[in-house]
Write a protein that holds these residues in place. Sequence first.
Motif, PDB file in Angstrom:
ATOM      1  N   GLU A 248       0.828  -1.206   0.000  1.00 48.19           N
ATOM      2  CA  GLU A 248       0.000   0.000   0.000  1.00 48.19           C
ATOM      3  C   GLU A 248       0.861   1.254   0.000  1.00 48.19           C
ATOM      4  O   GLU A 248       0.576   2.227  -0.715  1.00 48.19           O
ATOM      5  N   VAL A 249       1.922   1.232   0.811  1.00 42.54           N
ATOM      6  CA  VAL A 249       2.833   2.383   0.857  1.00 42.54           C
ATOM      7  C   VAL A 249       3.466   2.603  -0.516  1.00 42.54           C
ATOM      8  O   VAL A 249       3.531   3.735  -1.012  1.00 42.54           O
ATOM      9  N   LEU A 250       3.938   1.534  -1.133  1.00 44.74           N
ATOM     10  CA  LEU A 250       4.574   1.641  -2.448  1.00 44.74           C
ATOM     11  C   LEU A 250       3.592   2.158  -3.494  1.00 44.74           C
ATOM     12  O   LEU A 250       3.933   3.014  -4.324  1.00 44.74           O
ATOM     13  N   LEU A 251       2.359   1.643  -3.469  1.00 47.79           N
ATOM     14  CA  LEU A 251       1.351   2.092  -4.435  1.00 47.79           C
ATOM     15  C   LEU A 251       1.051   3.573  -4.260  1.00 47.79           C
ATOM     16  O   LEU A 251       0.975   4.325  -5.242  1.00 47.79           O
TER      17      LEU A 251
ATOM     18  N   ARG B  36       1.495   9.165  -6.267  1.00 52.68           N
ATOM     19  CA  ARG B  36       1.382  10.377  -5.446  1.00 52.68           C
ATOM     20  C   ARG B  36       0.835  11.565  -6.247  1.00 52.68           C
ATOM     21  O   ARG B  36       0.148  12.420  -5.699  1.00 52.68           O
ATOM     22  N   ASP B  37       1.125  11.611  -7.562  1.00 49.25           N
ATOM     23  CA  ASP B  37       0.580  12.693  -8.387  1.00 49.25           C
ATOM     24  C   ASP B  37      -0.938  12.577  -8.517  1.00 49.25           C
ATOM     25  O   ASP B  37      -1.657  13.581  -8.498  1.00 49.25           O
ATOM     26  N   THR B  38      -1.421  11.356  -8.648  1.00 50.52           N
ATOM     27  CA  THR B  38      -2.867  11.132  -8.726  1.00 50.52           C
ATOM     28  C   THR B  38      -3.543  11.535  -7.424  1.00 50.52           C
ATOM     29  O   THR B  38      -4.595  12.196  -7.429  1.00 50.52           O
TER      30      THR B  38
ATOM     31  N   PRO C  13       0.554  10.778  -0.043  1.00 46.47           N
ATOM     32  CA  PRO C  13       0.848   9.374   0.236  1.00 46.47           C
ATOM     33  C   PRO C  13       1.460   9.204   1.627  1.00 46.47           C
ATOM     34  O   PRO C  13       2.051  10.147   2.171  1.00 46.47           O
ATOM     35  N   ALA C  14       1.310   8.021   2.186  1.00 46.91           N
ATOM     36  CA  ALA C  14       1.983   7.721   3.455  1.00 46.91           C
ATOM     37  C   ALA C  14       3.482   7.832   3.238  1.00 46.91           C
ATOM     38  O   ALA C  14       4.025   7.242   2.300  1.00 46.91           O
TER      39      ALA C  14
END
Length: 332
Positions: free
Chosen positions: A103-106, A111-113, A121-122
């Motif tokens: 989830e963190v990676l996604l 992050r732009d979205t 993002p986390a």
Amino acid sequence: MATNDQLKALVKSHADGDDPQFYAVAMQVAAKAARAGQSKFAQELRDLVNDLRKRSDASARVASIVPIVQPKGELRSLLNVSYPDALLGDLVLPTPLVSRIQEVLLEQRQRDTLAKYGLRPARRLLLTGPPGTGKTSTARVIAGELKLPLFAIRLDTILTKFMGETAAKLRLVFDALAETRGVYLFDEVDALGGERSAQNDVGEIRRVLNSFLQFLEEDTSESIIIAATNHPQLLDSALFRRFDTTMDFVLPDDEGVEAVIRNRLAGFQSGNLSWAKIVPAARGLSHAEITTATENAAKRTVLDGRTRVRTDELVAALKELPRMHRRDGKAD
């Protein structure tokens, strides 16, 4: 072999041009194959993925390394920089923990979205748990997956007997964090974030913690901050509130023990191993300790000119390690 979801994820990531996700899923397939006893296939797949990844990343990696080969000036004594190539498939962790990391990676990749909707993002992660359970490895994997440099903060050089100097050094780290996007690891963060009400505490230490909390609060960079501790009970409660997520790492259960060993022995013949003897010998050991014991047994195998690791050698290597942890969490 790969599950239906993994096959779909491979196709989708390839179609989207999302190489990091493609490699991550492929390594998960390799790890699954290793656990199923398909050691040769697992190793071949790992080698193929690593080769593809190195070739596709070569030009981008050179471009990213050149400007920040080493921190400059005083930062040289405060930060150690590395460029990990570790992938999520290299980790052997409980499924819920792997899901949290995914989830963190996604969120980081999208992050732009998220920003279009006013979301971030986390990026502040607190990792807790016994030594050797995968906290530092997770930091390396996050850096490797996102193709970011990993900066390990040297708390031994940051902490001085003069609070003003310590705060100034922390400020340098957070300035660098804002200037150069990367993964910044504060290992053994309890040295900075100890409980402020502790009876043996002094005013200087409390002020250091307050400075650290303030820098965390004010930080708006795109870097990822990872704090790790073996002793979460020592942390001040205010520190927990500064992090987006807390991940609790534990000693491997019986299934995890077997997965760690199979993962490390992917290049050897292991179909003859007696897990009924091996797993009990590994109970109470961390991921890192089990890996060390497995490598010791593997080295003996190689030096004897064999490709098949013997159960008795692996059990002996596991029993040679002292039990530094107890599953009830009461002692180190």
